[in-house]
Design a protein around this motif. Structure first.
Motif, short mmCIF file in Angstrom:
data_model
loop_
_atom_site.label_atom_id
_atom_site.label_comp_id
_atom_site.label_asym_id
_atom_site.label_seq_id
_atom_site.Cartn_x
_atom_site.Cartn_y
_atom_site.Cartn_z
N GLY A 197 53.07 70.08 66.25
CA GLY A 197 52.50 71.19 67.01
C GLY A 197 52.76 72.53 66.35
O GLY A 197 51.87 73.38 66.25
N THR A 205 50.65 73.11 63.25
CA THR A 205 49.22 73.28 63.50
C THR A 205 48.92 74.44 64.44
O THR A 205 47.82 74.55 64.98
CB THR A 205 48.60 71.98 64.06
OG1 THR A 205 49.36 71.53 65.18
CG2 THR A 205 48.61 70.89 62.99
N ARG A 264 50.17 75.47 67.44
CA ARG A 264 50.12 75.36 68.90
C ARG A 264 51.25 76.16 69.53
O ARG A 264 52.27 76.42 68.90
CB ARG A 264 50.17 73.89 69.32
CG ARG A 264 48.86 73.15 69.01
CD ARG A 264 49.04 71.66 69.00
NE ARG A 264 47.75 70.95 69.04
CZ ARG A 264 47.00 70.72 67.97
NH1 ARG A 264 47.39 71.15 66.77
NH2 ARG A 264 45.84 70.07 68.09
N ASP A 265 51.09 76.52 70.82
CA ASP A 265 52.15 77.24 71.52
C ASP A 265 53.33 76.31 71.77
O ASP A 265 53.20 75.09 71.72
CB ASP A 265 51.62 77.83 72.83
CG ASP A 265 51.18 76.76 73.82
OD1 ASP A 265 52.05 76.19 74.51
OD2 ASP A 265 49.97 76.47 73.89
N THR A 311 53.08 73.46 74.40
CA THR A 311 52.26 72.35 73.92
C THR A 311 53.02 71.53 72.88
O THR A 311 52.95 70.30 72.87
CB THR A 311 50.94 72.87 73.34
OG1 THR A 311 50.22 73.59 74.34
CG2 THR A 311 50.07 71.73 72.83
N CYS A 312 53.76 72.21 72.02
CA CYS A 312 54.59 71.51 71.03
C CYS A 312 55.54 70.53 71.72
O CYS A 312 55.69 69.38 71.30
CB CYS A 312 55.39 72.50 70.20
SG CYS A 312 54.44 73.52 69.06
N LEU A 316 45.67 66.95 74.32
CA LEU A 316 46.50 67.81 73.46
C LEU A 316 46.03 67.84 72.02
O LEU A 316 46.66 68.48 71.17
CB LEU A 316 47.96 67.31 73.51
CG LEU A 316 48.64 67.42 74.88
CD1 LEU A 316 49.99 66.73 74.86
CD2 LEU A 316 48.80 68.90 75.27
#
Length: 329
Positions: free
Chosen positions: A286, A289, A291-292, A295-296, A328
């Motif tokens: 995450g 790439t 992601r916040d 989300t990770c 996700l």
């Protein structure tokens, strides 16, 4: 030299896994639920006592890097194996899993390839008996500057702190990664590792690292306290990103000046081996790439849940499909 999204440095250990009950552990003098370092002779005895062995390339950070590769990251692993049968098995298996094993097996290496005998109990607990062998001899010579300097994320294994040349390799790799614009972090590995190297751990975290990942016992051990919130606060004061896994109680992430608590669904594990490693794989995927942080952590939880649903420390399902199902990916 190729540029990688994630590069791990750690012990290259062949995992040998067998299922066993508590009476067998007691008979063999194996302490349940922890990792013990053993000598070569003890390793041969335990290996011979294992039934229905499953052999896989392992090592904590190596498992994380393999998981990150399975999620789609361009991944590489730096470890030290001997030019023997297990060493070639390890290198070939990592490459077959889509992870570049950067260093070839060492011809005339000083020790045999490392291996860990893992006994999995019916309740999912794993009792690890590890002969470190040649992997613990890793030094700066094993870490190509071009690989470390061009890595987007560098992930280091705390276990390698047991020798000064391992510490030096870590510090140099972390600094090379940072100079190249990447982020470096560490898997604390276990509380006993922290006990042995607390000052060095704290110095590395404060001065050379961008993130740290550990479970609650490991985080608390950094500052010798039973107060997790206090330990998290102290760790976040010296490191920009702190990730703490709390088993069935979820995950706490402190970064960008804020704390995020992400829950998990409690399940009884088939085999807890690799849960933390695969959480780290998902979290770092995450991060790599863009992601916040919440989300990770959610991705990390899905990866951990998959790996504890079966025997073995690496994913068996198509992880990209699982992430798509969860919305996700």
């Amino acid at each position: 030299m190729k540029t990688y999204q994630i590069v791990g440095i750690g012990n290259a250990v062949v995992d040998v896994i067998s299922q066993s009950d508590d009476s067998f552990l007691a008979h063999m003098g194996i302490e349940k639920g922890i990792m013990q370092l053993i000598e070569r002779d003890r390793g041969e005895v335990l290996y011979g006592a294992m039934e229905n062995r499953v052999q896989t390339p392992g090592g904590s950070v190596a498992n994380t890097i393999a998981g990150a590769g399975a999620l789609g990251l361009d991944a590489a692993f730096i470890g030290r194996v001997h030019d023997d049968a297990l060493g070639h098995f390890y290198a070939d298996a990592m490459n077959e899993d889509g992870v570049d094993f950067v260093n070839p097996p060492v011809a005339g290496g000083e020790l045999p390839t490392s291996r860990s005998m893992i006994f999995v109990s019916p309740d999912g607990e794993r009792s690890m008996n590890t002969y470190l062998g040649i992997s613990s001899e890793l030094s700066s010579k094993d870490v190509p500057n071009a690989v470390a300097g061009s890595a987007q994320i560098m992930f280091l294994e705390g276990y390698l702190f047991d020798k000064d040349k391992g510490k030096s390799a870590f510090m140099e790799a972390a600094r090379d990664c940072r100079k190249g614009g990447g982020k470096s972090g560490i898997a604390i590995s276990d509380p006993f590792c922290v006990e042995r190297h607390r000052a060095d751990f704290l110095s590395l975290i404060e001065n050379d690292l961008d993130f740290v990942i550990g479970n609650e016992d490991e985080i608390k051990s950094l500052f010798e306290t039973d107060d997790l919130d206090a330990a998290l606060a102290k760790t976040s004061a010296i490191c920009p990103l702190v990730v703490c896994t709390r088993s069935g109680d979820g995950v706490t992430v402190i970064g960008n000046g804020a704390r995020i608590d992400v829950p998990v669904t409690k399940v009884v594990p088939v085999d807890a081996t690799g849960a933390g490693d695969q959480f780290a794989a998902g979290f770092l995927f995450g991060l790599a790439t863009g992601r916040d942080l919440e989300t990770c952590a959610k991705i990390g939880n899905i990866c951990a849940a998959e790996v504890i649903s079966h025997i073995g420390p690496r994913p068996e399902a198509n992880m990209q499909d699982l992430l798509r199902e969860a919305g996700l990916l």
